[in-house]
Design an enzyme around this catalytic site. Structure first.
Site, PDB file in Angstrom:
ATOM      1  N   LYS A 146       0.822  -1.220   0.000  1.00 37.41           N
ATOM      2  CA  LYS A 146       0.000   0.000   0.000  1.00 37.41           C
ATOM      3  C   LYS A 146       0.852   1.264   0.000  1.00 37.41           C
ATOM      4  O   LYS A 146       0.556   2.226  -0.697  1.00 37.41           O
ATOM      5  CB  LYS A 146      -0.917   0.003   1.227  1.00 37.41           C
ATOM      6  CG  LYS A 146      -1.904  -1.153   1.244  1.00 37.41           C
ATOM      7  CD  LYS A 146      -3.289  -0.696   0.848  1.00 37.41           C
ATOM      8  CE  LYS A 146      -4.167  -1.842   0.422  1.00 37.41           C
ATOM      9  NZ  LYS A 146      -4.687  -2.634   1.514  1.00 37.41           N
ATOM     10  N   GLU A 174      -4.932   5.923   7.782  1.00 38.77           N
ATOM     11  CA  GLU A 174      -5.318   6.777   6.679  1.00 38.77           C
ATOM     12  C   GLU A 174      -6.479   7.629   7.138  1.00 38.77           C
ATOM     13  O   GLU A 174      -7.348   7.148   7.875  1.00 38.77           O
ATOM     14  CB  GLU A 174      -5.757   5.892   5.512  1.00 38.77           C
ATOM     15  CG  GLU A 174      -5.489   6.473   4.155  1.00 38.77           C
ATOM     16  CD  GLU A 174      -5.765   5.440   3.077  1.00 38.77           C
ATOM     17  OE1 GLU A 174      -4.804   4.879   2.528  1.00 38.77           O
ATOM     18  OE2 GLU A 174      -6.948   5.194   2.802  1.00 38.77           O
ATOM     19  N   HIS A 231     -16.633  -3.374   4.091  1.00 37.29           N
ATOM     20  CA  HIS A 231     -15.698  -3.284   2.960  1.00 37.29           C
ATOM     21  C   HIS A 231     -15.813  -4.426   1.968  1.00 37.29           C
ATOM     22  O   HIS A 231     -14.932  -4.638   1.143  1.00 37.29           O
ATOM     23  CB  HIS A 231     -14.252  -3.116   3.447  1.00 37.29           C
ATOM     24  CG  HIS A 231     -14.059  -1.855   4.226  1.00 37.29           C
ATOM     25  ND1 HIS A 231     -13.918  -0.634   3.624  1.00 37.29           N
ATOM     26  CD2 HIS A 231     -14.044  -1.619   5.552  1.00 37.29           C
ATOM     27  CE1 HIS A 231     -13.806   0.294   4.548  1.00 37.29           C
ATOM     28  NE2 HIS A 231     -13.887  -0.272   5.735  1.00 37.29           N
ATOM     29  N   ARG A 256      -5.489  -7.401 -11.147  1.00 38.64           N
ATOM     30  CA  ARG A 256      -6.101  -8.671 -11.536  1.00 38.64           C
ATOM     31  C   ARG A 256      -7.468  -8.410 -12.141  1.00 38.64           C
ATOM     32  O   ARG A 256      -7.941  -7.273 -12.152  1.00 38.64           O
ATOM     33  CB  ARG A 256      -6.290  -9.532 -10.298  1.00 38.64           C
ATOM     34  CG  ARG A 256      -7.052  -8.764  -9.223  1.00 38.64           C
ATOM     35  CD  ARG A 256      -7.488  -9.617  -8.065  1.00 38.64           C
ATOM     36  NE  ARG A 256      -7.840  -8.810  -6.908  1.00 38.64           N
ATOM     37  CZ  ARG A 256      -9.025  -8.240  -6.688  1.00 38.64           C
ATOM     38  NH1 ARG A 256      -9.998  -8.359  -7.586  1.00 38.64           N
ATOM     39  NH2 ARG A 256      -9.255  -7.538  -5.608  1.00 38.64           N
TER      40      ARG A 256
END
Lengths: 169, 510
Positions: B126, B209, B244, B301
């Site tokens: 990340k 974050e 999520h 992907r």
């Protein structure tokens, strides 16, 4: 034949007659009920209203799937109903409720102890399964009478993890 | 052809698919259409699965837990060797975003259908991803570097202001991620995220974050060939999520106009070019209410929700992946790509929407899929299939197309009603409720809508009486039938009785 049928806490007295007729709580309906060859499905014309459903028998109840919704239905014929009444239980589920593991998995955390008071839908156990942490909630309000698992334990499907009883007594 | 960054492209005519379920079937279909021979792999749980039966060849790779089968690189490469496959498609999940696996394929002389190991590695980390795309001029959400200790993170979060998100460096799909609204909840969330990340990815490093509130999750689908051409296939709206996990996706988005689409598309292309990206990929953005967008991450992907883009662009993304891996040039330029109509996808999961979305295991006893105009179902399960805790709970993807959003919603409602599946509980009622909800119809939702403001309790399952009648009639018929069976046995073995029985049975069955 007379049946006592319970869905979502509503009870219906259903009499199935001879000539494609039934009564539901004394209201009469013309029916045409067929099993469809296609996997477990049935077709019912109820006063010409066309209903299609899947009806599956389970241990002590029926599961009816129609228009995307799944209904849990308890059906008793007259004899079973009278017997249950005589035993004083009827369709009542008793005074103690268990929190069951809905699937096999690993206990991550137990959030209650014996003697704790819990609300309905309160988080009681965190179970890891299907790569997710799942929150298991209390099915009712009450007091915790038994905790049968500890963190780190592997549990089977339908294993009772916690027992919850009525608040009083 | 082997590029400097290790990417290998060449023509192949036999492909190994190291995945299972609906995505393995999806890739098999693309191969069959292109005349590529297919090799499947299966664990003990999947011998009867469609991906095994659809493939030209299939090889056993071990017990049901993924780490003993679908994640065993040694076994998979051995299957490639034994079967003579020249290329490997990872699907999504499992090994799809493991750089070491992509590298191991290339080292074994196999084409990996995806980007270079190097691109996977950068985008999979990340922090490195954020720095790389930031250098390419892509806007990012403010946050901390990874590897801070608990006290440092506490200080950083208190400085940044709440809400913040705790995220695992190795995370994905919502695992190892926790939102925190109050300073005092931060440490618990860090501990939970670390625990989840450690068990899912074997790595418990996390970072923080800033959480963008009232945000939408909008992602841009990209295709890039190995000759330097990169195009975007428009956006997908994926805001309807729970913990999520995406539940409903659509293309295009209600809030993205042509100008914003072009801007987001150009930024997405720049982010991909920053890592010399090749093959299909997706850039995920958060879009705030003032239409500012921030890079979230790149998925290197094929994605679960790729069909909605296929339906509105007419481009078969799985086929394009194979063409690109064979070293071909894209057959279209950006100007050739038109968005037409509207597509919605509902993920049908084995979970109970009336009981906190708990996963439901069991054997599928009935399954009838919806069909008809504008309906596509991608699935890897069948009647008799057992939903086990080993793999994720998605049963199928139901995708509907319409000329307009309204038409797509009406189709989806119709298709959800046609869908019959029993044996496990599914989230079909959730989708029905969503398709009926005012907020969904007006496109007025963000990434928190499902969790914070959407309740199943105001959904009235209003066919109690009908359900009671149906179950009662079934019970009645069954007891009649049992009575007849006893009578037939009692009647002995006269010739006529079998016919009598058959007649009664026929009458019931008609």
């Amino acid at each position: 034949m007379k049946y006592y049928t319970k869905v979502n806490d509503k009870e219906y007295i259903i009499e199935v007659g001879q000539d494609n007729e039934i009564s539901v709580n004394d209201e009469r309906y013309a029916i045409d009920f067929r099993r469809v060859a296609e996997g477990g499905m049935v077709s019912l014309l109820l006063n010409h209203r066309s209903l299609e459903a899947v009806v599956d028998e389970r241990d002590d109840h029926w599961e009816v799937l129609t228009d995307g919704e799944l209904y849990t239905v308890f059906v008793q014929d007259e004899r079973a109903y009278r017997l249950a009444q005589a035993r004083g239980t009827g369709l009542d589920m008793g005074h103690e409720a268990g929190v069951k593991a809905p699937m096999p998995g690993l206990i991550i955390r137990v959030l209650v102890e014996v003697g704790d008071t819990v609300e309905r839908n309160e988080k009681v156990v965190i179970l890891e399964s299907m790569k997710m942490e799942n929150e298991l909630r209390s099915p009712r309000e009450g007091v915790v009478t038994a905790v049968r698992v500890t963190p780190g334990a592997s549990v089977e499907k339908d294993q009772i993890l916690i027992l919850i009883s009525d608040l009083e007594e | 052809m082997k590029r400097e960054d290790g990417l290998l492209t060449k023509k192949f005519d036999k492909l190994l698919i190291v995945n299972r379920g609906e995505i393995a079937v999806r890739i098999l279909r693309a191969c069959h259409e292109l005349g590529i021979k297919t090799v499947a792999v299966y664990s003990d749980a999947d011998r009867n699965a469609p991906h095994v039966r659809f493939a030209d060849e299939a090889y056993y790779i071990g017990p049901p837990p993924a780490r003993e089968s679908y994640l065993r690189v040694d076994k998979l490469l051995d299957v490639a060797k034994r079967s003579g496959a020249q290329a490997v498609h990872p699907g999504y999940g499992f090994l799809a975003e493991r750089a070491e696996f992509a590298q191991a394929c290339v080292d074994a002389g196999l084409v990996f259908v995806g980007p270079s190991a190097q691109a996977i590695k950068i985008m999979g980390d990340k922090q490195e991803a954020r720095e790389t795309v930031k250098a390419a001029g892509v806007p990012i959400v403010p946050g901390t570097e990874p590897g801070l200790n608990e006290a440092e993170m506490q200080a950083a979060a208190d400085r940044m202001g709440y809400p913040v998100l705790v995220k695992a460096v190795a995370g994905g799909g919502g695992k190892g991620m926790r939102p925190v609204h109050r300073s005092e909840d931060l440490q618990d969330a860090i501990a939970a995220a670390r625990r989840e990340a450690l068990s899912a990815f074997g790595d418990d490093v996390v970072y923080l974050e800033k959480m963008i509130t009232d945000a939408r999750h909008i992602e841009i689908q990209l295709l890039a060939d190995s000759h330097g051409n990169t195009v975007y296939l428009g956006e997908r709206e994926c805001s309807l999520q729970r913990r999520h996990q995406k539940l409903i996706e659509e293309a295009p988005s209600f809030v993205v106009d042509e100008d914003l689409r072009q801007r987001m598309g150009a930024v997405a292309v720049a982010a991909a070019k920053a890592v010399d990206y090749v093959n299909a990929g997706t850039i995920e953005f958060l879009l705030d209410k003032d239409k500012n967008f921030y890079f979230l991450e790149m998925n290197t992907r094929l994605q679960v929700e790729h069909p909605v883009t296929e339906l509105v662009t007419g481009i078969d993304i799985a086929q394009e992946q194979l063409r690109i891996a064979r070293g071909r040039r894209l057959r279209f330029a950006q100007k050739d790509i038109q968005i037409r109509g509207w597509a919605i996808e509902c993920r049908i999961n084995a979970e109970d929407p009336y009981n906190n979305y708990l996963p439901s295991t069991g054997v599928i006893s009935t399954m009838r899929l919806p069909t008809g105009p504008g309906v596509r179902v991608d699935t890897g399960v069948f009647r008799g299939y057992e939903i086990t805790p080993y793999y994720d709970s998605m049963i199928s993807k139901l995708i509907c197309y319409g000329e307009t959003r309204g038409e797509a919603v009406l189709r989806m409602r119709r298709a959800l009603e046609e869908y019959r599946i029993t044996g496990v509980k599914t989230n079909i009622p959730f989708h029905q409720h969503m398709m009926d909800s005012h907020r969904f119809l007006t496109g007025n939702f963000d990434t928190k809508f499902v969790e914070d403001r959407f309740s199943m309790s105001d959904r009235a399952a209003d066919q109690d009486m009908e359900a009671a009648v149906l179950a009662t009639l079934m019970a009645h018929h069954q007891s009649l039938q049992a009575g007849q069976r006893i009578a037939a046995v009692g009647a002995g073995s006269e010739k006529g009785s079998a016919w009598k029985w058959y007649n009664r049975w026929e009458r019931l069955r008609r």
